[in-house]
Design an enzyme around this catalytic site. Structure first.
Site: not given
Length: 238
Positions: A8, A130
């Protein structure tokens, strides 16, 4: 089951968030390319690369890092974060990603993402599911949509999608184990889909349970950076 390490990115550095909260950020490495090389050297073939700056900006920000990783490793990269337009999709694929993950846009503009699926194919366009509770969350995990996780999967399977990265935001980065009951239900309800577990993977035991649940892949992030899973321990899955 495919083992997929995660990088990330914020400000070009390797970070992890806790439960998707940008205020709870830990920076692990200033050189994500070196991290990616370590993954490749360990025999891993895939990489989940998330442009967190891009997710907040609504457009790719860390393309240079993607290009560097793609040019300096043989990793098969799926990239997400900030892919909101056709131009952004072309940028990400042109920078070396083999797959692009559509998350928020897949909720807000389903016709756009369905057109991408038709043009590029389901092996290139992944769906980012998500979720928190029963509902999909969007816009860098800030907003809850009206769409349920199962509704999202059903809609995109019907539109030709095959691969779903399912991230339980409430577990992501907390090292508390993955959402096994949810994944078992998804695999049972949608046996033709390829589900990739994301969020909460903490131990090798978690990976073994995800194999048993029938998951197509598992994304590992914080567990690798904190050392609760060692790269050497992943050899049995490769």
């Amino acid at each position: 089951m495919e083992i997929i390490p995660a990088i990330d990115l914020i400000n070009g550095q390797c970070v992890r968030l806790s439960a998707g909260d940008f205020a709870r950020q830990t920076t692990y490495d200033a050189d994500p390319v070196a991290v990616a090389r370590r993954f490749a050297d360990a025999g891993l073939r895939r990489l989940h690369l998330v442009d967190l700056d891009g997710a907040r900006a609504g457009q790719p920000v860390n393309l240079a890092v993607l290009e560097a990783i793609a040019s300096q490793t043989s990793l098969d990269i799926d990239a997400g974060g900030g892919i909101q337009t056709a131009a952004a999709l072309v940028q990400v694929l042109g920078a070396g990603a083999a797959h692009a993950t559509a998350g928020s846009l897949a909720v807000r503009e389903p016709a756009t993402v369905q057109a991408w699926l038709a043009q590029y194919g389901s092996d290139t366009i992944f769906l980012g599911a998500d979720y928190k509770g029963a509902h999909i969350v969007i816009n860098a995990w800030v907003d809850q949509s009206d769409l349920t996780l199962t509704g999202f999967v059903a809609d995109y399977l019907a539109a030709g999608g095959t691969t779903f990265i399912c991230t339980d935001v409430s577990k992501d980065g907390l090292l508390q184990g993955p959402s096994l009951p949810t994944y078992r239900l998804l695999v049972e309800q949608f046996p033709t889909a390829r589900f990739i577990a994301s969020g909460g993977v903490t131990t090798i035991g978690d990976l073994e349970l995800l194999v048993e649940a029938g998951m197509h892949g598992a994304i590992i992030g914080k567990a690798l950076y904190e050392g609760t899973i060692a790269l050497a321990d992943l050899q049995r899955f490769l």
